[in-house]
Motif scaffolding. Structure first.
Motif, PDB file in Angstrom:
ATOM      1  N   PRO A 286       5.729  -3.098  28.016  1.00  0.00           N
ATOM      2  CA  PRO A 286       6.641  -2.249  28.787  1.00  0.00           C
ATOM      3  C   PRO A 286       5.958  -1.771  30.058  1.00  0.00           C
ATOM      4  O   PRO A 286       4.730  -1.651  30.122  1.00  0.00           O
ATOM      5  CB  PRO A 286       6.925  -1.078  27.838  1.00  0.00           C
ATOM      6  N   LEU A 287       6.742  -1.499  31.086  1.00  0.00           N
ATOM      7  CA  LEU A 287       6.177  -1.085  32.362  1.00  0.00           C
ATOM      8  C   LEU A 287       5.893   0.416  32.363  1.00  0.00           C
ATOM      9  O   LEU A 287       6.630   1.197  31.753  1.00  0.00           O
ATOM     10  CB  LEU A 287       7.146  -1.418  33.495  1.00  0.00           C
ATOM     11  N   PRO A 288       4.831   0.840  33.053  1.00  0.00           N
ATOM     12  CA  PRO A 288       4.618   2.288  33.200  1.00  0.00           C
ATOM     13  C   PRO A 288       5.747   2.888  34.027  1.00  0.00           C
ATOM     14  O   PRO A 288       6.281   2.241  34.936  1.00  0.00           O
ATOM     15  CB  PRO A 288       3.277   2.372  33.939  1.00  0.00           C
ATOM     16  N   VAL A 289       6.117   4.110  33.702  1.00  0.00           N
ATOM     17  CA  VAL A 289       7.244   4.752  34.385  1.00  0.00           C
ATOM     18  C   VAL A 289       6.842   6.126  34.906  1.00  0.00           C
ATOM     19  O   VAL A 289       6.018   6.818  34.305  1.00  0.00           O
ATOM     20  CB  VAL A 289       8.481   4.887  33.465  1.00  0.00           C
ATOM     21  N   ARG A 308       4.577   5.585  46.411  1.00  0.00           N
ATOM     22  CA  ARG A 308       3.479   6.272  45.731  1.00  0.00           C
ATOM     23  C   ARG A 308       3.382   5.918  44.251  1.00  0.00           C
ATOM     24  O   ARG A 308       2.444   6.326  43.577  1.00  0.00           O
ATOM     25  CB  ARG A 308       3.666   7.790  45.878  1.00  0.00           C
ATOM     26  N   HIS A 309       4.323   5.175  43.735  1.00  0.00           N
ATOM     27  CA  HIS A 309       4.391   4.955  42.290  1.00  0.00           C
ATOM     28  C   HIS A 309       3.736   3.640  41.872  1.00  0.00           C
ATOM     29  O   HIS A 309       3.552   2.733  42.676  1.00  0.00           O
ATOM     30  CB  HIS A 309       5.847   4.947  41.836  1.00  0.00           C
ATOM     31  N   ILE A 310       3.402   3.581  40.595  1.00  0.00           N
ATOM     32  CA  ILE A 310       2.983   2.345  39.935  1.00  0.00           C
ATOM     33  C   ILE A 310       4.020   2.040  38.860  1.00  0.00           C
ATOM     34  O   ILE A 310       4.397   2.923  38.085  1.00  0.00           O
ATOM     35  CB  ILE A 310       1.579   2.492  39.303  1.00  0.00           C
ATOM     36  N   GLY A 311       4.498   0.812  38.813  1.00  0.00           N
ATOM     37  CA  GLY A 311       5.537   0.468  37.844  1.00  0.00           C
ATOM     38  C   GLY A 311       6.910   0.878  38.337  1.00  0.00           C
ATOM     39  O   GLY A 311       7.293   0.582  39.466  1.00  0.00           O
ATOM     40  N   LYS A 312       7.657   1.599  37.508  1.00  0.00           N
ATOM     41  CA  LYS A 312       9.048   1.937  37.812  1.00  0.00           C
ATOM     42  C   LYS A 312       9.245   3.441  37.936  1.00  0.00           C
ATOM     43  O   LYS A 312       8.567   4.238  37.289  1.00  0.00           O
ATOM     44  CB  LYS A 312       9.962   1.420  36.687  1.00  0.00           C
TER      45      LYS A 312
END
Length: 374
Positions: A286-289, A308-312
């Protein structure tokens, strides 16, 4: 439902109250618990999306609240994922039954809603359009984003050699931790020279692109003869004639997942079900949220616009939904109700729901005072 304002700025985003209608034949109404945010939504909100982008929001997870005539395989109360749900940044959305699948129990709403657009975009590009195979050299731009992370997992699983770009240093390290050896910056054009050096001047067999401007030119510059360029970007993309003028052997495939969802939902659902099996088996992670309350949608849009985010990024109304269901239970017209935090967006929504359910005596309190609605 979250709507765009006339000035097309993020300050202009606003929630509008809509009248819910009964779903028609082949449709399902869903109470939204989580909605995925995509860069497409940011472009849409800012009026920068080429063509008609439609309503804000694309993917949703929630509970079935109503079924249209002749809808089979679902029941009211089922937890589901809607693969394409335009207008889903709100409390309810009505979608095509053909694009709704059961939500795996092992996944939270936020984890589940992070999957459809990211996994399907990456799989459709790499496998369906690109025909990825073991030994391919693949350049994946923005590899720390949702689609990029999904593409990295799929490419590595296929036995490809991955070359990736990402923005900040921590994002680049995150991509390395996924098992990618060749990670470069997506903030400069230096990646092209690095790729040429790493491949001995041969270049890559496939590019999955989401960048614009000179990044497109430089990415074509590292594409080997007969290579496949898979374009999911929306700004400044090339046309077929321009590509052919550079190298007639290149395969150029710009695509839009929303259009695919409308044109071929059966294929898309079959792909997604296979991908969910891979997630369940632990072969895809699963993707980091990063989760924002849906009431803070403007802040979430700004966070995405700043990359600024990683993943979703996920907009959640799970807490709001629980409070609303509690507020609506056993409401009496002769009782008195105190709503703390009642002057904020969520408190006003709770108060409105209490009135809809028959409450007549309310006091709303907040840090700036209190009021008794008339």
């Amino acid at each position: 439902m979250l709507a765009k304002g006339p000035r097309r700025t993020l300050d202009d985003l606003r929630f509008e109250r809509l009248t819910r209608g009964a779903p028609r034949a082949g449709e399902v109404e869903i109470e939204v618990l989580a909605a995925g945010l995509n860069f497409r939504d940011v472009l849409n909100a800012l009026g920068q999306y080429p063509g008609e982008a439609g309503l804000l929001g694309f993917e949703a997870v929630g509970r079935v609240t109503a079924l249209g005539p002749d809808v089979a395989g679902l029941a009211v109360g089922d937890s589901v994922i809607a693969l394409a749900a335009p207008g889903c940044i709100g409390s309810h959305v009505t979608v095509r039954r053909a694009l709704v699948v059961p939500k795996p129990e092992a996944l939270s709403a936020a984890e589940a809603v992070a999957l459809p657009a990211a996994l399907l975009t990456a799989y459709y590009a790499l496998h369906h359009l690109g025909g990825i195979k073991a030994g391919d050299r693949v350049l994946i731009h923005a590899a720390a984003g949702g689609v990029g992370m999904a593409a990295v997992q799929l490419a590595l699983a296929a036995g490809a050699e991955v070359y990736a770009t990402a923005g900040a240093t921590e994002k680049q390290q995150f991509v390395r931790d996924m098992g990618v050896r060749h990670v470069m910056s997506s903030r400069t054009l230096d990646f092209a020279e690095r790729v040429r050096a790493l491949t001995g001047g041969r270049g890559v067999d496939m590019v999955l692109n989401s960048l614009s401007g000179d990044f497109i030119t430089e990415s074509f510059g590292v594409l080997a003869p007969g290579g496949r360029f898979l374009e999911m970007g929306k700004i400044g993309i090339w046309d077929e004639a321009r590509v052919r003028a550079q190298d007639a052997s290149w395969v150029y495939r710009p695509f839009d997942l929303a259009a695919v969802a409308q044109e071929d939902p059966v294929t898309l659902v079959a792909m997604f079900e296979r991908l969910l099996d891979e997630v369940a088996a632990g072969r895809l992670a699963p993707l980091p949220v990063t989760v924002f309350p849906m009431a803070d949608a403007e802040q979430a849009f700004r966070f995405m616009a700043q990359a600024r985010h990683i993943g979703k990024i996920v907009l959640s109304r799970e807490d709001e939904s629980r409070r609303l269901r509690f507020a609506a239970k056993g409401v009496r017209g002769d009782a008195h109700y105190l709503v703390t935090g009642g002057l904020g967006a969520l408190g006003l929504r709770v108060a409105r729901r209490l009135v809809e359910e028959g409450a007549r005596h309310l006091v709303l309190s907040g840090r700036r005072g209190w009021c008794r609605p008339g």
